[in-house]
Design a protein around this motif. Sequence first.
Motif, PDB file in Angstrom:
ATOM      1  N   ASN A  94     -31.051  50.271-100.267  1.00 56.18           N
ATOM      2  CA  ASN A  94     -31.335  48.695 -99.922  1.00 56.18           C
ATOM      3  C   ASN A  94     -32.298  48.965 -99.221  1.00 56.18           C
ATOM      4  OD1 ASN A  94     -28.758  46.917 -99.511  1.00 56.18           O
ATOM      5  ND2 ASN A  94     -27.789  49.142-100.235  1.00 56.18           N
ATOM      6  N   ILE A 143     -25.642  46.192-103.961  1.00 55.22           N
ATOM      7  CA  ILE A 143     -24.498  45.750-104.444  1.00 55.22           C
ATOM      8  C   ILE A 143     -23.811  46.486-104.452  1.00 55.22           C
ATOM      9  CG2 ILE A 143     -22.322  44.140-105.158  1.00 55.22           C
ATOM     10  CD1 ILE A 143     -24.503  42.311-106.076  1.00 55.22           C
ATOM     11  N   GLY A 167     -24.251  49.132-101.701  1.00 52.02           N
ATOM     12  CA  GLY A 167     -23.848  49.368 -99.946  1.00 52.02           C
ATOM     13  C   GLY A 167     -22.140  49.368 -99.848  1.00 52.02           C
ATOM     14  N   THR A 221     -16.394  41.859 -99.147  1.00 52.06           N
ATOM     15  CA  THR A 221     -18.016  41.393 -99.862  1.00 52.06           C
ATOM     16  C   THR A 221     -17.772  40.640-100.579  1.00 52.06           C
ATOM     17  OG1 THR A 221     -17.971  44.183 -99.212  1.00 52.06           O
ATOM     18  CG2 THR A 221     -19.522  42.917-101.006  1.00 52.06           C
ATOM     19  N   ARG A 240     -27.622  40.789 -97.075  1.00 53.98           N
ATOM     20  CA  ARG A 240     -26.984  42.180 -96.727  1.00 53.98           C
ATOM     21  C   ARG A 240     -26.803  43.254 -97.066  1.00 53.98           C
ATOM     22  NH1 ARG A 240     -22.396  41.420 -99.190  1.00 53.98           N
ATOM     23  NH2 ARG A 240     -20.757  42.722 -98.536  1.00 53.98           N
ATOM     24  N   GLY A 245     -23.836  45.473 -94.407  1.00 54.68           N
ATOM     25  CA  GLY A 245     -22.599  45.909 -95.914  1.00 54.68           C
ATOM     26  C   GLY A 245     -21.659  46.661 -95.380  1.00 54.68           C
ATOM     27  N   SER A 246     -21.053  47.998 -96.652  1.00 56.50           N
ATOM     28  CA  SER A 246     -19.671  48.796 -95.648  1.00 56.50           C
ATOM     29  C   SER A 246     -20.323  49.979 -95.386  1.00 56.50           C
ATOM     30  CB  SER A 246     -19.212  48.269 -97.059  1.00 56.50           C
ATOM     31  OG  SER A 246     -18.572  46.867 -97.906  1.00 56.50           O
ATOM     32  N   SER A 278     -21.819  53.353 -96.647  1.00 62.10           N
ATOM     33  CA  SER A 278     -22.826  53.019 -97.716  1.00 62.10           C
ATOM     34  C   SER A 278     -24.680  53.282 -97.190  1.00 62.10           C
ATOM     35  CB  SER A 278     -22.522  51.130 -97.793  1.00 62.10           C
ATOM     36  OG  SER A 278     -23.074  50.858 -97.444  1.00 62.10           O
ATOM     37  N   ALA A 304     -25.833  50.541 -96.680  1.00 65.96           N
ATOM     38  CA  ALA A 304     -26.485  49.195 -96.279  1.00 65.96           C
ATOM     39  C   ALA A 304     -26.316  49.462 -93.790  1.00 65.96           C
ATOM     40  CB  ALA A 304     -25.051  48.446 -96.117  1.00 65.96           C
ATOM     41  N   THR A 308     -18.401  45.440 -92.968  1.00 64.40           N
ATOM     42  CA  THR A 308     -17.588  44.345 -93.999  1.00 64.40           C
ATOM     43  C   THR A 308     -16.311  44.865 -92.426  1.00 64.40           C
ATOM     44  OG1 THR A 308     -17.525  45.615 -95.224  1.00 64.40           O
ATOM     45  CG2 THR A 308     -18.923  43.531 -95.417  1.00 64.40           C
TER      46      THR A 308
END
Lengths: 451, 451
Positions: free
Chosen positions: B176, B204, B207, B239, B281, B309-310, B313, B315, B320
């Motif tokens: 990311n 993705i 993330g 997400t 994101r 993001g989550s 991760s 991110a 989230t």
Amino acid sequence: MTRPSRRFWMDRFRPPQLIALSFAAAILIGTLILESPFTHEPGVRVTLLQALFTATSATCVTGLNVLDPGGTFNRAGEWTLLLLIQLGGLGLLTFGTLFASLRGQRVGVEERLRVAQQVNVTEFASVTRVVRGIFAFTLVSELVGTLLLMWRFVPAEGWGKGTFSALFHSVSAFNNAGFGLYPDNLISFAQDPLVLLTTSALFILGGLGYLVLLSLSLYAAAPRRHPLALNTRIIVWTTLGLIAVGAATVTALEWNNPGTLGPLGTAGKLLSGYYQGVSPRTAGFNSVDYGAMLPGSLFVTMLLMFVGGSPGSTAGGIKTTTFYVLLSSVWASVRGQAENNVFGRRIEFDYVLRASVVAALSLVVVTGGVFLLLVTNPQLPFVNLAFEGFSAFGTVGLSMNTTPQLNVAGQLIVIALMYLGRIGPLTFAIAFAQQGRLGVRYPADKSILIG
Amino acid sequence: MTRPSRRFWMDRFRPPQLIALSFAAAILIGTLILESPFTHEPGVRVTLLQALFTATSATCVTGLNVLDPGGTFNRAGEWTLLLLIQLGGLGLLTFGTLFASLRGQRVGVEERLRVAQQVNVTEFASVTRVVRGIFAFTLVSELVGTLLLMWRFVPAEGWGKGTFSALFHSVSAFNNAGFGLYPDNLISFAQDPLVLLTTSALFILGGLGYLVLLSLSLYAAAPRRHPLALNTRIIVWTTLGLIAVGAATVTALEWNNPGTLGPLGTAGKLLSGYYQGVSPRTAGFNSVDYGAMLPGSLFVTMLLMFVGGSPGSTAGGIKTTTFYVLLSSVWASVRGQAENNVFGRRIEFDYVLRASVVAALSLVVVTGGVFLLLVTNPQLPFVNLAFEGFSAFGTVGLSMNTTPQLNVAGQLIVIALMYLGRIGPLTFAIAFAQQGRLGVRYPADKSILIG
Ligand SMILES: [K+]
Ligand SMILES: [K+]
């Protein structure tokens, strides 16, 4: 056909619904009156949307304007505005206490406390006493304000016009409405201590609220018998802090800006800098041109508009207590403390949770509103629309001269934001959301990773 | 002089301090290397501030640039960037798990769990297995991504340059980071499904995080034996929701904008619209020019950048889960429910409190940063600086082409925001704040009026 009794309305609607509906009714009646030619200056025409906007702005004590109130409305129209401002400013409190006193006899202590809390009346005082106190406090403040302002307006405009102008600006200030009768609001008084100090004293008092001032005066008279509640301490210190930060920042940043404080003398710079540091916390009067302000001052102003005044007052925003509880919880977490202790008292989770919900819901509403403004009015600068959205939701009324440039969709969005901001998004949501009942108790979860 | 052992560092600093210090060390070493002429294209000069900015942006996987990385750095410099990105992207997790496994044997289960939670490793898996899994997941994803991207870059640029470019963009996407080697990032690939779908699949996956994907694959194989944890459900649905909302909004708003999606064919509009809905994101790649975007899309992008993001991760953002817990608590309160139940599980107050603290602290940091940017760079438009601040704090890396126009103070502020955003403001604060001990238990307060 029999006339429906008060009891009929009480039974049919819950208090949050009555608050939301009564404001809507006041706005509609105000719209009809302000749309009628007998409230206009000769030769002036007012569209339905302009009337709706002005009535909403007055009832929700915001002060945003699509037209110049002084130049558009005659004395009858200006009285209408004044009454709408007074109704809207005291609306929540008096309606609320009315419900509380009416329902209290019927439904027992628990419900009474719930309702009282809803309208921000604490337990220590009887509801009737509080209502009477609020009315007296309002009347006396507005009267003193009128007398002080007459000192300036009567010599300039004569007894009739000058007295009314003093009354109008006093009521507008006390109720944090920010409506003025001059085309540039208070810019021509940018160096006038009498006008700026009187109006700011009025909107600061109105924005503190009656109960806070009552506690303070009881405490001043007998500190041991009437110790200050945590609520009062938080409100006083947060208010002082925000005034200091706001005034210092705006004064420092705008000191040499030729469009705002630059041309004023040192005393004028300090006076108007102070004024524009205090006014964003819901009052909405302006003694300088916000269209010429620097980005940094505009940003600080937006943050102050979001925080607003204190609960149980004429002010809007998420309120000083919400802001304080959130920040102190952050500070406690940062220091690794499981509990949030301030002024020797523990703030329970319930309060933090409610503060989070109020702030988050307000953010959702204001960001949603700004998004819609940006999408419907792409011809206007980003900062103007963001500023307008925060001002409308906080019922502040400051504008970078954007309001009259909004298209129809934009004006309707601002109307909705002013209404939601005045009712409070949580009260509005509670009024109309389907109330769920908790049937099952679900098992607690331990898996979520936060942040 | 003996070399300090690993144990020495472990004893001397707590994990949050080690995380903060290790990132600072990586940034400083990266700065020195990127400042050295052997990493530059012939004839190019890089100032110390430019090197510091680039090293921070790479280590904090942000992707904001004061210079064009592809044109400034030679292959050695680009390898340095790639390594910093990989170090920074996996940094928190692997460092954290390392600490956890080292300390676990010494300090018992409770401390182990606390540390594991700190680094977002849930209890169900052993720390060593998780570390191994993260490495394997990273390697395989980046390898597959490289092979797919080679399909495009090798024919265009030859084996050597094309393979490296594929590897660089694959690593940058998975972590990311949003760094690209082309002067316009990915704008020349605005209609290229291979490049955009490969990179977006990578960021993705990166993330979502390894543990979420592990849970999902275990669940797919044996739903009864491995039911999905609430954490996983929340992450997956949030997400998906944010991707759908982001992609739909940007595509719809920009459809006819001549500066962004307008000139593209229908397939290209859909492809790049989707891409710019997903990239904010935290990924930070751009296939369109953000300087030409409409205010509404910019605003949505800023909100998406703030959410990020989550947890667990590569991110950034408030995550989230934080976003979902806050919004679901608001929804529960609106419906008058005392408890927040989602997916048949109760979310306890602790989680809501932590989510509120993370969101509020993040807001404090990002608004503080934006304020300082506005004050120090009044020559730049408000929206550009607000966008830049949110992008830096969310370690996203999108920009309205503002970064190179920032003055020295502005660049230093962005550097600080990227660093705080990557470490997480709460981790940073916990690392360096004086940790208070709770001595007395204060009485609870019942007087505060919220909202
Ligand atoms: K106002
Ligand atoms: K990034």
